[in-house]
Design an enzyme around this catalytic site. Structure first.
Site, PDB file in Angstrom:
ATOM      1  N   ASN A 294      79.992  36.559 -11.898  1.00 38.75           N
ATOM      2  CA  ASN A 294      81.402  36.254 -11.646  1.00 38.75           C
ATOM      3  C   ASN A 294      81.582  34.743 -11.711  1.00 38.75           C
ATOM      4  O   ASN A 294      81.168  34.033 -10.806  1.00 38.75           O
ATOM      5  CB  ASN A 294      81.801  36.788 -10.263  1.00 38.75           C
ATOM      6  CG  ASN A 294      83.170  36.314  -9.832  1.00 38.75           C
ATOM      7  OD1 ASN A 294      83.990  35.931 -10.665  1.00 38.75           O
ATOM      8  ND2 ASN A 294      83.426  36.341  -8.530  1.00 38.75           N
TER       9      ASN A 294
ATOM     10  N   GLU B 293      87.596  36.503  -2.144  1.00 36.88           N
ATOM     11  CA  GLU B 293      88.455  35.314  -2.310  1.00 36.88           C
ATOM     12  C   GLU B 293      89.897  35.724  -2.577  1.00 36.88           C
ATOM     13  O   GLU B 293      90.836  35.062  -2.131  1.00 36.88           O
ATOM     14  CB  GLU B 293      87.894  34.422  -3.440  1.00 36.88           C
ATOM     15  CG  GLU B 293      86.645  33.696  -2.960  1.00 36.88           C
ATOM     16  CD  GLU B 293      85.622  33.372  -4.041  1.00 36.88           C
ATOM     17  OE1 GLU B 293      85.962  33.443  -5.234  1.00 36.88           O
ATOM     18  OE2 GLU B 293      84.472  33.072  -3.680  1.00 36.88           O
TER      19      GLU B 293
ATOM     20  N   GLY C  19      78.745  32.017  -1.606  1.00 37.64           N
ATOM     21  CA  GLY C  19      78.837  30.592  -1.902  1.00 37.64           C
ATOM     22  C   GLY C  19      78.312  29.702  -0.789  1.00 37.64           C
ATOM     23  O   GLY C  19      78.533  28.489  -0.809  1.00 37.64           O
TER      24      GLY C  19
ATOM     25  N   HIS D  23      87.920  41.101  -4.766  1.00 37.51           N
ATOM     26  CA  HIS D  23      86.940  40.081  -4.387  1.00 37.51           C
ATOM     27  C   HIS D  23      87.432  39.415  -3.100  1.00 37.51           C
ATOM     28  O   HIS D  23      88.632  39.205  -2.920  1.00 37.51           O
ATOM     29  CB  HIS D  23      86.791  39.051  -5.512  1.00 37.51           C
ATOM     30  CG  HIS D  23      85.648  38.114  -5.276  1.00 37.51           C
ATOM     31  ND1 HIS D  23      85.745  37.052  -4.402  1.00 37.51           N
ATOM     32  CD2 HIS D  23      84.388  38.097  -5.764  1.00 37.51           C
ATOM     33  CE1 HIS D  23      84.576  36.422  -4.378  1.00 37.51           C
ATOM     34  NE2 HIS D  23      83.740  37.032  -5.189  1.00 37.51           N
TER      35      HIS D  23
ATOM     36  N   GLU E  12      79.640  42.553  -0.504  1.00 32.50           N
ATOM     37  CA  GLU E  12      79.554  41.098  -0.425  1.00 32.50           C
ATOM     38  C   GLU E  12      80.025  40.625   0.943  1.00 32.50           C
ATOM     39  O   GLU E  12      81.228  40.428   1.157  1.00 32.50           O
ATOM     40  CB  GLU E  12      80.452  40.460  -1.492  1.00 32.50           C
ATOM     41  CG  GLU E  12      80.091  40.831  -2.907  1.00 32.50           C
ATOM     42  CD  GLU E  12      80.579  39.777  -3.888  1.00 32.50           C
ATOM     43  OE1 GLU E  12      79.734  39.183  -4.548  1.00 32.50           O
ATOM     44  OE2 GLU E  12      81.799  39.545  -3.950  1.00 32.50           O
TER      45      GLU E  12
ATOM     46  N   LYS F   1      84.267  33.040 -11.551  1.00 33.64           N
ATOM     47  CA  LYS F   1      85.407  32.526 -10.765  1.00 33.64           C
ATOM     48  C   LYS F   1      86.234  31.564 -11.650  1.00 33.64           C
ATOM     49  O   LYS F   1      86.369  31.805 -12.843  1.00 33.64           O
ATOM     50  CB  LYS F   1      84.926  31.841  -9.494  1.00 33.64           C
ATOM     51  CG  LYS F   1      83.891  32.675  -8.744  1.00 33.64           C
ATOM     52  CD  LYS F   1      83.596  32.156  -7.382  1.00 33.64           C
ATOM     53  CE  LYS F   1      82.436  32.951  -6.797  1.00 33.64           C
ATOM     54  NZ  LYS F   1      82.323  32.799  -5.368  1.00 33.64           N
TER      55      LYS F   1
ATOM     56  N   SER G  72      75.194  34.642  -2.466  1.00 35.06           N
ATOM     57  CA  SER G  72      74.086  33.690  -2.585  1.00 35.06           C
ATOM     58  C   SER G  72      72.818  34.295  -3.189  1.00 35.06           C
ATOM     59  O   SER G  72      71.708  33.959  -2.773  1.00 35.06           O
ATOM     60  CB  SER G  72      73.788  33.051  -1.218  1.00 35.06           C
ATOM     61  OG  SER G  72      74.921  32.327  -0.759  1.00 35.06           O
TER      62      SER G  72
HETATM   63  C1  PEP Z   1      80.660  36.029  -5.721  1.00 38.85           C
HETATM   64  O1  PEP Z   1      81.451  35.222  -6.194  1.00 38.85           O
HETATM   65  O2  PEP Z   1      80.939  37.226  -5.770  1.00 38.85           O
HETATM   66  C2  PEP Z   1      79.417  35.543  -5.132  1.00 38.85           C
HETATM   67  C3  PEP Z   1      78.610  36.398  -4.609  1.00 38.85           C
HETATM   68  O3  PEP Z   1      79.185  34.168  -5.163  1.00 38.85           O
HETATM   69  P1  PEP Z   1      77.785  33.403  -4.844  1.00 38.85           P
HETATM   70  O4  PEP Z   1      76.723  34.126  -5.631  1.00 38.85           O
HETATM   71  O5  PEP Z   1      78.011  32.022  -5.320  1.00 38.85           O
HETATM   72  O6  PEP Z   1      77.552  33.519  -3.381  1.00 38.85           O
END
Ligand code: PEP
Length: 248
Positions: A9, A96, A170, A94, A164, A11, A210
């Site tokens: 992803n 975010e 992040g 997601h 998640e 973003k 992460s």
């Molecule tokens: C994500 O954007 O779904 C995500 C898991 O980001 P990151 O791997 O940077 O934590």
């Protein structure tokens, strides 16, 4: 046997020309053939990404879609516009978007239905906050997101669920493989409760938060974790290759 899926992803990163450069480098790398790979660029980078991925096995996803079919919805992108660009998967909910755009389970439910009508595979993202985990509410929160998101949704097992935990996205603060597996198992049981065992056995459950080349193998070794949804570490060809090859 569920095939593993590594999804990147991006973003709001990698404009069209940077996306093209990254993917040209990525497709030259030796990639595991028994792992599905999905790239999820920002909308404006999708056509360039397709030009590069067109003749590869790598699939193309989008980060969002409108719950509407067409019409006076300024700034929105419909499911049909995505299939027209050869998009096969879409992220729904997601964290975010749940946070910054206040997307509710009811809205996400409509988006899932739109995606399915257009033959796009929805990836429903679920996960608890740090506070909810500390208060032992993680399982209730995730269950409600799934039950509400999939309300009156037909599912033959192709809908993907991405677990998640928001506190791991992040932040570099990865969920332990034990905790991630425990939640993935719980998600599978929840899907079984909604659709029966056959569908739950087919359903791919991803972990996200992460995931990096140095922790991907341990996560992928768990029984109920069928892949990863990756943000930061999917932006560079070298790192993304290592993820697809489980760190090797
Ligand atoms: C994500 O954007 O779904 C995500 C898991 O980001 P990151 O791997 O940077 O934590």
């Amino acid at each position: 046997m569920r095939k593993k899926l590594i999804a990147g992803n991006w973003k709001m990163n990698l404009n069209a020309s940077r996306a093209q450069d990254m993917l040209v480098e990525f497709i030259e790398k030796p990639l595991a053939i028994d792992v599905d790979v999905l790239v999820i660029p920002p909308f404006t980078s999708i056509p360039k990404a397709y030009e590069v991925l067109n003749e590869t096995h790598i699939m193309l996803g989008a980060q969002n879609l409108s719950e509407q079919n067409e019409g006076a919805y300024t700034g929105e992108i419909s499911a049909e516009m995505l299939t027209d660009l050869n998009v096969t998967h879409v992220l729904i909910g997601h964290s975010e978007r749940r946070t910054y755009q206040q997307e509710s389970d009811e809205l996400l439910n409509k988006k899932i239905k739109r995606a399915l009508e257009a033959n796009i595979v929805p990836i429903l993202c679920v996960g608890e906050s740090k506070e909810e985990r500390d208060e032992n509410r993680a399982f209730d929160v995730v269950k409600a997101q799934i039950v509400n998101g999939l309300n009156e949704v037909e599912n033959d097992g192709s809908i993907i669920i991405a677990y998640e935990p928001t506190w791991a996205i992040g932040t570099g603060d990865v969920c332990s493989p034990e905790d991630a597996e425990e939640m993935a198992k719980f998600i599978r049981e929840t899907i079984e409760g909604l659709y029966g065992k056959e569908v739950s056995e087919k359903t791919r459950i991803l972990y996200g938060g992460s995931v990096k080349p140095n922790n991907v193998a341990e996560l992928m070794g768990r029984e109920n974790i069928d892949g990863a949804l990756v943000g930061g570490a999917s932006l560079k060809a070298d790192d993304f290759e290592k993820l697809v090859n489980f760190g090797e």
